[in-house]
Enzyme design. Sequence first.
Site, PDB file in Angstrom:
ATOM      1  N   SER A 187      -9.562  -0.673   7.487  1.00  0.00           N
ATOM      2  CA  SER A 187      -9.049  -0.619   6.118  1.00  0.00           C
ATOM      3  C   SER A 187      -8.392  -1.905   5.658  1.00  0.00           C
ATOM      4  O   SER A 187      -8.160  -2.088   4.454  1.00  0.00           O
ATOM      5  CB  SER A 187      -8.047   0.533   5.979  1.00  0.00           C
ATOM      6  OG  SER A 187      -8.687   1.771   6.179  1.00  0.00           O
TER       7      SER A 187
ATOM      8  N   LYS B 160       0.852  -1.196   0.000  1.00  0.00           N
ATOM      9  CA  LYS B 160       0.000   0.000   0.000  1.00  0.00           C
ATOM     10  C   LYS B 160       0.888   1.246   0.000  1.00  0.00           C
ATOM     11  O   LYS B 160       1.900   1.291   0.705  1.00  0.00           O
ATOM     12  CB  LYS B 160      -0.902  -0.028   1.232  1.00  0.00           C
ATOM     13  CG  LYS B 160      -1.936   1.076   1.315  1.00  0.00           C
ATOM     14  CD  LYS B 160      -2.815   0.877   2.543  1.00  0.00           C
ATOM     15  CE  LYS B 160      -3.873   1.944   2.714  1.00  0.00           C
ATOM     16  NZ  LYS B 160      -4.722   1.696   3.906  1.00  0.00           N
TER      17      LYS B 160
ATOM     18  N   SER C  15      -9.366   1.702   3.324  1.00  0.00           N
ATOM     19  CA  SER C  15      -8.604   2.509   2.388  1.00  0.00           C
ATOM     20  C   SER C  15      -7.625   1.683   1.565  1.00  0.00           C
ATOM     21  O   SER C  15      -7.068   2.157   0.583  1.00  0.00           O
ATOM     22  CB  SER C  15      -7.835   3.593   3.157  1.00  0.00           C
ATOM     23  OG  SER C  15      -6.922   2.996   4.092  1.00  0.00           O
TER      24      SER C  15
END
Length: 598
Positions: free
Chosen positions: A176, A78, A152
């Site tokens: 997330s 990420k 997210s």
Amino acid sequence: MASTFGYTLQDWQQRYQQEPQQITALLEAHLAAIDNQDNAWLYLATPAQLQAQIEPLLASYLRNPAALPLFGVPFAVKDNIDVAGWPTTAACPALTYTASADAFVVAQLKAAGAVVIGKTNLDQYATGLVGTRSPYGAVRNTFNADYVSGGSSSGSASVLARGLVGFSLGTDTAGSGRVPAGFNNVVGLKPTKGWFSASGLLPACRLNDTISVFALTVEDAFAVASAAGGYDAADAYSRSNPHTAPASIKAHPDFAIPANPEFFDDKQAEAAWDSALERLLASGATLHPIDFTPFQQLAEQLYYGPWVTERTVAVGEMINRPEEMDPVVYGIVKSGLDYSAVDAFKAEYLRAELTRQIQQTLAQFDALVVPTSPTIHTVEEMKQEPVRYNSQFGTYTNFTNLADLSALALPAPFRADGLPAGITLIAPAWHDRALVEFGLRWQQQLALPLGATGKAQPTQHRALPPSADHVRVAVVGAHLTGMPLNFQLTTRQAVLVEETTTASHYRLFALLDGPIKKPGLLRDEQGAAITVELWDIPLARFGEFVAEIPPPLGIGSLTLADGRVVKGFICEPMVLKQALEITEFGGWRNWLTSLGSK
């Protein structure tokens, strides 16, 4: 060269076992097959960056394959986690910088042999559970592109669900690492805070952030977590495992569930949850509805109170450049300026009070099971209600880090419209392995396809490796299940593993003095196989357990019929001259049964 998309860790390991020298060609072909226009990716490795990672691996692997358990496995990171020499953006172009070093977790995984092939899209500053708050575009659901992917960690879940990597890293502050797992039919392991170092992670809420793992199987998630985790003195919030949690969840678990779950009128999500409950009951679990009010109240604190100020701190001077931030993210982060230090302390006191209530509730059960998300929305619907619908997604996730809990998001029966609908197991800190043990059983029971790959579950799931955080103890008499001293194990979070037998060179005696009959076990080549139970007791509780063992008994090492050596009860030979030998019965229960038949 055959496609390597959809490979589990076991698939990659088997491929390399045949010919480890193919690592360069295999990974170059794998990377070349990825669509560089796919907005789930924000950055893909260059050939030079790929080769720089591969070069030191092959010689090490050939010397000692066991030292590189993730050899050659491609993974995604990420883009709020640093990879040395690569850009980090947190999906905010104005923030972009080139990382000078790998995040601690990335370095750990590289040291285990894994290879970073790209960085992934996210809700800007990791603020959102939707996957739509990025200037690089919304990441779409892998089963129906009209729907959100969840965030997210949207990109990391998407590339993993489609099998483009062997595993991926997300982050999880409010859910997330779980909501995207639930929306894309993959496993999301949210570790206990502090197990994974946050060094090299651009924070969203430093007190409540943790890097998380997405994988196609539960065993893959735990293998990655085991390689990634570890104490880091450079991270002020890193902590060591206290070795007090159970190794697994018992065969017939007691699970808490919300008494009146909220689905926001989403009948398909509710029906999928009911189906999951039926499968839990079929697995042997007992379900206990509980008052969910404290969990709900704590969940609301994360965004609707002073805790949002942590996000304001995290963005720093960017708060003065609203034109360079996503407008929804900016609105959320800016609201942190409305709170005072007094408000923050009051919020912390409330968090502690609610956490105590939650911990006391969870202590009565093996885990809490919740829907990963109570509903899902389309990308277009999110445009109409970006804050309200995001809040809905966090109903069963927002409280977890505030209450210092571990969590594991698992694939579960699908909705009638073909969209995934996962469940999440939640337990106190450091219960990660116990949740994973149940997750293995759950995944075998449901046998759902892997992510969005269409590939079937492996026919043979690998058992977890022996735990260094627990001691396996063989008990032979009064500590057996249902016997008078069994509580000395169960009250210390020990878990029954199996019933088995010793090797065939032990003699069993009954010590008849005292209020409780006790066994004495003696190694003797003229002996026999004796029935025992194996229990895993947390390492930190083992000393307490041993301290309660009275003479002439003690703990030594026993050899089992299959050659394993475990800790177990032994006895001073001198006292056995006055004891009753019961070897012929083959076990303590058989002898007790014989007494009742006389």
